[in-house]
Design a protein around this motif. Sequence first.
Motif, PDB file in Angstrom:
ATOM      1  N   ARG A 125      54.074  14.090  53.217  1.00 17.72           N
ATOM      2  CA  ARG A 125      54.627  14.456  54.530  1.00 17.72           C
ATOM      3  C   ARG A 125      55.928  13.713  54.827  1.00 17.72           C
ATOM      4  O   ARG A 125      56.841  14.272  55.416  1.00 17.72           O
ATOM      5  CB  ARG A 125      53.591  14.186  55.621  1.00 17.72           C
ATOM      6  N   HIS A 126      56.005  12.450  54.416  1.00 19.85           N
ATOM      7  CA  HIS A 126      57.196  11.638  54.685  1.00 19.85           C
ATOM      8  C   HIS A 126      58.412  12.119  53.891  1.00 19.85           C
ATOM      9  O   HIS A 126      59.519  11.689  54.146  1.00 19.85           O
ATOM     10  CB  HIS A 126      56.892  10.180  54.356  1.00 19.85           C
ATOM     11  N   ASN A 127      58.207  13.004  52.923  1.00 15.56           N
ATOM     12  CA  ASN A 127      59.311  13.494  52.096  1.00 15.56           C
ATOM     13  C   ASN A 127      59.783  14.886  52.497  1.00 15.56           C
ATOM     14  O   ASN A 127      60.446  15.562  51.715  1.00 15.56           O
ATOM     15  CB  ASN A 127      58.928  13.450  50.611  1.00 15.56           C
TER      16      ASN A 127
ATOM     17  N   MET B  70      62.304   4.450  52.679  1.00 16.45           N
ATOM     18  CA  MET B  70      62.632   5.045  53.967  1.00 16.45           C
ATOM     19  C   MET B  70      63.290   4.065  54.936  1.00 16.45           C
ATOM     20  O   MET B  70      64.311   4.372  55.528  1.00 16.45           O
ATOM     21  CB  MET B  70      61.347   5.612  54.587  1.00 16.45           C
ATOM     22  N   ASN B  71      62.715   2.871  55.075  1.00 13.78           N
ATOM     23  CA  ASN B  71      63.213   1.945  56.096  1.00 13.78           C
ATOM     24  C   ASN B  71      64.553   1.303  55.731  1.00 13.78           C
ATOM     25  O   ASN B  71      65.074   0.501  56.497  1.00 13.78           O
ATOM     26  CB  ASN B  71      62.164   0.871  56.416  1.00 13.78           C
ATOM     27  N   LYS B  72      65.142   1.669  54.595  1.00 11.74           N
ATOM     28  CA  LYS B  72      66.468   1.179  54.191  1.00 11.74           C
ATOM     29  C   LYS B  72      67.465   2.329  54.068  1.00 11.74           C
ATOM     30  O   LYS B  72      68.532   2.173  53.477  1.00 11.74           O
ATOM     31  CB  LYS B  72      66.380   0.435  52.849  1.00 11.74           C
ATOM     32  N   SER B  73      67.155   3.478  54.631  1.00  7.80           N
ATOM     33  CA  SER B  73      68.017   4.663  54.515  1.00  7.80           C
ATOM     34  C   SER B  73      69.409   4.447  55.098  1.00  7.80           C
ATOM     35  O   SER B  73      70.383   5.035  54.642  1.00  7.80           O
ATOM     36  CB  SER B  73      67.366   5.864  55.218  1.00  7.80           C
TER      37      SER B  73
ATOM     38  N   ASP C 116      58.781  14.577  61.284  1.00  4.43           N
ATOM     39  CA  ASP C 116      58.499  14.125  62.642  1.00  4.43           C
ATOM     40  C   ASP C 116      57.029  14.385  62.978  1.00  4.43           C
ATOM     41  O   ASP C 116      56.589  15.534  62.996  1.00  4.43           O
ATOM     42  CB  ASP C 116      59.404  14.856  63.634  1.00  4.43           C
ATOM     43  N   MET C 117      56.296  13.312  63.248  1.00  2.55           N
ATOM     44  CA  MET C 117      54.877  13.429  63.588  1.00  2.55           C
ATOM     45  C   MET C 117      54.657  13.966  64.997  1.00  2.55           C
ATOM     46  O   MET C 117      53.563  14.405  65.320  1.00  2.55           O
ATOM     47  CB  MET C 117      54.172  12.073  63.470  1.00  2.55           C
TER      48      MET C 117
ATOM     49  N   HIS D 189      60.539   6.722  63.966  1.00  2.00           N
ATOM     50  CA  HIS D 189      60.772   6.994  62.546  1.00  2.00           C
ATOM     51  C   HIS D 189      61.637   5.878  61.962  1.00  2.00           C
ATOM     52  O   HIS D 189      62.790   5.706  62.357  1.00  2.00           O
ATOM     53  CB  HIS D 189      61.455   8.354  62.381  1.00  2.00           C
ATOM     54  N   ASN D 190      61.077   5.123  61.022  1.00  4.23           N
ATOM     55  CA  ASN D 190      61.772   3.944  60.505  1.00  4.23           C
ATOM     56  C   ASN D 190      63.059   4.267  59.751  1.00  4.23           C
ATOM     57  O   ASN D 190      64.013   3.486  59.797  1.00  4.23           O
ATOM     58  CB  ASN D 190      60.842   3.110  59.633  1.00  4.23           C
TER      59      ASN D 190
END
Length: 181
Positions: free
Chosen positions: A18-20, A61-64, A88-89, A107-108
């Motif tokens: 889902r995160h992708n 993700m958190n370093k995008s 997006d949840m 969203h990180n």
Amino acid sequence: MKLIVGLGNPGPEYEKTRHNAGFMTIDKIAEKLGIKLDEKKFNGVYYRDKDICVAKPLTYMNKSGDFVRAIKDYYNIPIDDILIIYDDMDLPLGKATIKQKGSAGGHNGMKDIINKLGTEEIKRVKIGIGRGENVIDFVLGKFSYNDLKIIEQVIDVSSDAVISYISNDIRFVMNKYSGKL
């Protein structure tokens, strides 16, 4: 030049999670445009011509934001020409939305981009994945067969909207795709 970045986590273990959803949308855009993201720089992969840069960070993700900031600065891309695609949840599965600006909404990846660019004035396409009980397990979980069919339809229409953005103003795209996402 417009910079279009899809967010996700690198590696085969994260494919079709889902995160992708952002990565999956970029893959669909590349397929439709007949391009390959074969340039590697700034810890990411991308395709670039005179009009567009279509990209995926290969950081977690958190370093995008590191990748987005580096590619933006290197190619001198104005913030107004950047569009980020991510999961997006808070949107139900089967829905997507286009926004001209806003907060990270928890969203990180988007939070890091906002921090690194110093603004919330960033265009985005948010792909709804629904919500699960345990957030981390849910976003890193793979889509079920039925959910994958739904998300593929949303990604197909979302990719058309993003392709339309390449040669149009974001307000035109928002009006054209209102009710279709």
